[in-house]
Motif scaffolding. Structure first.
Motif, mmCIF file in Angstrom:
data_model
loop_
_atom_site.group_PDB
_atom_site.id
_atom_site.type_symbol
_atom_site.label_atom_id
_atom_site.label_comp_id
_atom_site.label_asym_id
_atom_site.label_seq_id
_atom_site.Cartn_x
_atom_site.Cartn_y
_atom_site.Cartn_z
ATOM 1 N N ALA A 153 0.819 -1.216 0.000
ATOM 2 C CA ALA A 153 0.000 0.000 0.000
ATOM 3 C C ALA A 153 0.852 1.265 0.000
ATOM 4 O O ALA A 153 0.314 2.368 0.041
ATOM 5 C CB ALA A 153 -0.917 -0.011 1.224
ATOM 6 N N ASN A 154 2.176 1.123 -0.006
ATOM 7 C CA ASN A 154 3.064 2.292 0.067
ATOM 8 C C ASN A 154 3.576 2.645 -1.330
ATOM 9 O O ASN A 154 4.362 1.896 -1.914
ATOM 10 C CB ASN A 154 4.233 1.978 1.010
ATOM 11 N N PRO A 155 3.143 3.784 -1.870
ATOM 12 C CA PRO A 155 3.535 4.119 -3.249
ATOM 13 C C PRO A 155 5.040 4.313 -3.428
ATOM 14 O O PRO A 155 5.531 4.235 -4.549
ATOM 15 C CB PRO A 155 2.783 5.432 -3.508
ATOM 16 N N ASN A 156 5.785 4.579 -2.343
ATOM 17 C CA ASN A 156 7.234 4.776 -2.465
ATOM 18 C C ASN A 156 8.031 3.486 -2.328
ATOM 19 O O ASN A 156 9.248 3.487 -2.520
ATOM 20 C CB ASN A 156 7.715 5.773 -1.403
ATOM 21 N N ALA A 157 7.373 2.399 -1.949
ATOM 22 C CA ALA A 157 8.094 1.146 -1.719
ATOM 23 C C ALA A 157 8.579 0.566 -3.041
ATOM 24 O O ALA A 157 8.001 0.794 -4.099
ATOM 25 C CB ALA A 157 7.206 0.152 -0.986
ATOM 26 N N GLN A 158 9.647 -0.188 -2.958
ATOM 27 C CA GLN A 158 10.201 -0.858 -4.144
ATOM 28 C C GLN A 158 9.509 -2.192 -4.385
ATOM 29 O O GLN A 158 9.169 -2.530 -5.514
ATOM 30 C CB GLN A 158 11.695 -1.078 -3.940
ATOM 31 N N LEU A 159 9.308 -2.964 -3.323
ATOM 32 C CA LEU A 159 8.639 -4.263 -3.438
ATOM 33 C C LEU A 159 7.193 -4.082 -2.996
ATOM 34 O O LEU A 159 6.923 -3.814 -1.831
ATOM 35 C CB LEU A 159 9.353 -5.305 -2.574
ATOM 36 N N ARG A 160 6.282 -4.188 -3.925
ATOM 37 C CA ARG A 160 4.886 -3.861 -3.613
ATOM 38 C C ARG A 160 3.971 -5.044 -3.879
ATOM 39 O O ARG A 160 2.797 -4.877 -4.191
ATOM 40 C CB ARG A 160 4.446 -2.639 -4.424
ATOM 41 N N ARG A 161 4.534 -6.235 -3.789
ATOM 42 C CA ARG A 161 3.706 -7.424 -3.967
ATOM 43 C C ARG A 161 3.728 -8.215 -2.662
ATOM 44 O O ARG A 161 4.802 -8.556 -2.171
ATOM 45 C CB ARG A 161 4.264 -8.275 -5.091
ATOM 46 N N PRO A 162 2.547 -8.504 -2.082
ATOM 47 C CA PRO A 162 2.525 -9.276 -0.840
ATOM 48 C C PRO A 162 3.106 -10.666 -1.069
ATOM 49 O O PRO A 162 3.100 -11.176 -2.190
ATOM 50 C CB PRO A 162 1.037 -9.362 -0.486
ATOM 51 N N GLU A 163 3.623 -11.252 -0.008
ATOM 52 C CA GLU A 163 4.165 -12.612 -0.064
ATOM 53 C C GLU A 163 3.460 -13.454 0.991
ATOM 54 O O GLU A 163 3.247 -12.988 2.111
ATOM 55 C CB GLU A 163 5.670 -12.595 0.236
ATOM 56 N N SER A 164 3.132 -14.683 0.642
ATOM 57 C CA SER A 164 2.512 -15.578 1.624
ATOM 58 C C SER A 164 3.609 -16.196 2.484
ATOM 59 O O SER A 164 4.799 -16.186 2.124
ATOM 60 C CB SER A 164 1.725 -16.671 0.916
ATOM 61 N N LEU A 165 3.197 -16.755 3.604
ATOM 62 C CA LEU A 165 4.154 -17.425 4.484
ATOM 63 C C LEU A 165 4.866 -18.554 3.730
ATOM 64 O O LEU A 165 6.088 -18.711 3.838
ATOM 65 C CB LEU A 165 3.434 -17.980 5.717
ATOM 66 N N ALA A 166 4.104 -19.279 2.915
ATOM 67 C CA ALA A 166 4.710 -20.382 2.155
ATOM 68 C C ALA A 166 5.745 -19.853 1.167
ATOM 69 O O ALA A 166 6.814 -20.451 0.991
ATOM 70 C CB ALA A 166 3.615 -21.166 1.427
ATOM 71 N N ASP A 167 5.437 -18.706 0.532
ATOM 72 C CA ASP A 167 6.394 -18.089 -0.414
ATOM 73 C C ASP A 167 7.708 -17.752 0.285
ATOM 74 O O ASP A 167 8.788 -17.980 -0.252
ATOM 75 C CB ASP A 167 5.839 -16.773 -0.983
ATOM 76 N N VAL A 168 7.603 -17.145 1.468
ATOM 77 C CA VAL A 168 8.814 -16.717 2.176
ATOM 78 C C VAL A 168 9.599 -17.950 2.627
ATOM 79 O O VAL A 168 10.824 -18.025 2.434
ATOM 80 C CB VAL A 168 8.457 -15.825 3.382
ATOM 81 N N LEU A 169 8.894 -18.917 3.194
ATOM 82 C CA LEU A 169 9.586 -20.099 3.728
ATOM 83 C C LEU A 169 10.265 -20.909 2.623
ATOM 84 O O LEU A 169 11.286 -21.557 2.857
ATOM 85 C CB LEU A 169 8.599 -20.993 4.492
ATOM 86 N N SER A 170 9.701 -20.855 1.413
ATOM 87 C CA SER A 170 10.274 -21.658 0.324
ATOM 88 C C SER A 170 11.175 -20.828 -0.584
ATOM 89 O O SER A 170 11.525 -21.264 -1.678
ATOM 90 C CB SER A 170 9.142 -22.297 -0.493
ATOM 91 N N SER A 171 11.544 -19.609 -0.131
ATOM 92 C CA SER A 171 12.313 -18.729 -1.026
ATOM 93 C C SER A 171 13.794 -19.094 -1.085
ATOM 94 O O SER A 171 14.549 -18.475 -1.831
ATOM 95 C CB SER A 171 12.133 -17.266 -0.607
ATOM 96 N N GLY A 172 14.222 -20.049 -0.287
ATOM 97 C CA GLY A 172 15.616 -20.497 -0.348
ATOM 98 C C GLY A 172 16.497 -19.686 0.591
ATOM 99 O O GLY A 172 16.194 -18.536 0.922
ATOM 100 N N ASP A 173 17.609 -20.303 0.994
ATOM 101 C CA ASP A 173 18.524 -19.623 1.907
ATOM 102 C C ASP A 173 19.423 -18.663 1.146
ATOM 103 O O ASP A 173 19.951 -19.005 0.095
ATOM 104 C CB ASP A 173 19.418 -20.648 2.623
#
Lengths: 149, 382
Positions: free
Chosen positions: B171-191
């Protein structure tokens, strides 16, 4: 104008700076001990009693001068570790490898060093240094700390 | 001591690469808009304090080449090596002293122009750390592991911070990353460097931020609602990571306590309405909840799970999305100040928290949060 030329958006340059940093007496003695005797020296603070490794000429905790030595380790306990998977320029080892913080026997601070990517490297495990055959007077004269079997 | 208010500010839209901008054009943009936001001109500014990184800029004494864009021509200017929030504290002290009635604070960084992790390796001393290749990410990973092990924090817990902040950043127009991530997305994003996962780390960003501070008398003339600075704190811990209690954010605890006590705040989580923290890595927000006294030691994950720090919760933390959604390094903490100022002066638009009167902004620097700066802002009843 040559149409194959891309739009000019960035100017690239590489700048290389060379340094020869003075080790000072304390760090110099620590590195010499690693190189010549394969021992690990800590500095002892007469003010607050802290045994710091790697050593400093001053005590960051109480501000006293550190002039006295204690030999510590060589074994120690892993306080934390991190696993590096991706190689990078200037990496100390071929990835994967681990960073470890090791509390050497007799020391009050932990030394940052390296460990093999071995699942036995965990918090609380005792590790011992493996010295390199050819030593140059660098923190990397210790190749890494390996878990005791 | 003079009372000091934040009256104007501007930040860029933070992006992975701002190819159309130079360091100077980014600075000029935010300075111009910050002054306009409080109906001031550069002629009204008495002193400039800025933050930048010579190493990041690729230029020695880099401010020599950016002072013109800051409007510092024929003005007193000084530079701090650290986050822009520390520059804001310096500027606050100058105006509070009564020697200057207004100050401009500027911070900027184009991390895209070099290699960011390599830049952080240049923070390492040449004898004990640099030969080992330590960078900010690996230092953070060592701290994350020490923290989670010490308190028995679940390995999944930091992922929850990323989910919360990425959701807010959308919701922040100045942010660079503006796509929500699910818990599963974050946990599976790799080390990245275990235990820090890819989506638990801040992005690389280009961006800048400028803030205008004025004294009480000047604030009365501007026609904007001021955000009053009622507390400041800055603290250093030991440089060498092995000398610290790495499982606690000690410098953040002490800096925050100093700022809150100065502001007469003794129960920060109950008394503050909005909080903006600098979390380069997700685990840091959990540690900071504890360090700032929002919950007991080791209870950061429970506080996160309670939802009280999320949007709509009792005291939202990082409604802007935090550093996990934009990290214009050197300006990252100053951006926290603008977000906090916008809230207490009721200028936060869609992100506004109803009735927000007190806010805290936090910044951190060095390997594994060596140093910290905090500022408390308040709306004063008229």
């Amino acid at each position: 104008m040559d149409e194959a030329q891309p739009e000019l958006g960035q100017v690239e340059a590489v700048r290389r700076n060379s340094y020869a940093w003075s080790t000072g007496e304390i760090t110099g003695a620590f590195l010499e001990a690693l190189r010549d005797r394969g021992t690990i020296l800590a500095s002892l603070c007469r003010g607050c009693g802290t045994v710091a490794v790697p050593p400093n000429s001053f005590c960051e905790a109480c501000g006293s001068t550190m002039r006295d030595w204690r030999e510590v380790g060589p074994r120690g306990v892993v306080m934390s570790w991190a696993r590096v998977e991706a190689p990078f320029d200037g990496a100390p080892l071929e990835a994967p490898f681990r960073y470890v913080l090791v509390r050497l026997a007799g020391a009050d601070t932990s030394i940052l060093h390296l460990a093999p990517d071995d699942d036995a490297v965990r918090i609380g495990v005792t590790v011992a240094p493996e010295f390199r055959e050819e030593r140059t007077g660098s923190i990397t004269d210790i190749k890494w700390f390996v878990p005791e079997v | 001591m003079e009372e000091v208010a934040v009256v104007g500010w501007a930040q860029t839209r933070h992006e992975r690469v701002k190819r159309r901008d130079t360091q100077q054009s980014m600075v000029f943009d935010v300075v111009t808009r910050a002054l306009r936001s409080c109906s001031m001109t550069i002629r009204d500014i008495d002193v400039v304090v800025d933050a930048g990184s010579d190493y990041l800029d690729g230029r020695n004494t880099s401010n020599c080449a950016t002072v013109d864009a800051m409007g510092a021509h024929f003005k007193e200017e000084s530079r701090v090596a650290g986050d822009g929030l520390l520059a804001a504290i310096y500027a606050y002290l100058r105006v509070a002293s009564g020697l200057f009635s207004s100050a401009l604070v500027v911070a900027y960084g184009k991390s895209s122009e070099g290699s960011l992790l390599d830049q952080t390796r240049a923070m390492a001393d040449p004898f004990y750390l640099r030969p080992l290749g330590l960078d900010a990410l690996s230092a953070g990973a060592l701290q994350a592991r020490a923290y989670m092990d010490h308190y028995g924090v679940a390995p999944e817990a930091p992922a929850g911070v990323a989910v919360k902040n990425r959701s807010a950043g959308a919701a922040n127009p100045n942010a660079q990353l503006r796509r929500p991530e699910s818990l599963a997305d974050v946990l599976s994003s790799g080390d990245l460097v275990a235990p820090i996962r890819r989506k638990e780390a801040c992005p690389v960003s280009d961006g800048a931020c400028a803030v205008v501070l004025v004294d009480w008398a000047t604030a009365q003339t501007l026609g904007v609602r001021p955000a009053w600075i009622t507390g400041v704190g800055h603290m250093q811990d030991a440089y060498y990571p092995g000398s610290r209690e790495l499982y606690r954010a000690v410098s953040s605890r002490r800096a925050s306590r100093r700022a809150c006590e100065m502001a007469g705040i003794f129960d920060p989580f109950a008394e503050l309405d909005v909080i903006e923290l600098t979390e380069y890595y997700a685990y840091q927000e959990l540690m900071l909840y504890e360090a700032l006294g929002f919950c007991g030691e080791g209870e950061g994950a429970e506080l996160l799970d309670s939802g009280e720090t999320a949007q709509g919760g009792r005291t939202p933390v990082n409604l802007s999305g935090g550093a996990l959604c934009a990290n214009p390094l050197v300006a990252t903490g100053l951006v926290r100040l603008t977000e906090a100022a916008a809230q207490v002066s009721n200028r936060a638009g869609d992100l506004q928290v109803d009735g927000a009167e007190k806010a805290l902004a936090h910044a951190t620097g060095g390997f594994a949060m060596q140093s910290a700066a905090t500022i408390v802002l308040e709306r004063k009843r008229e």
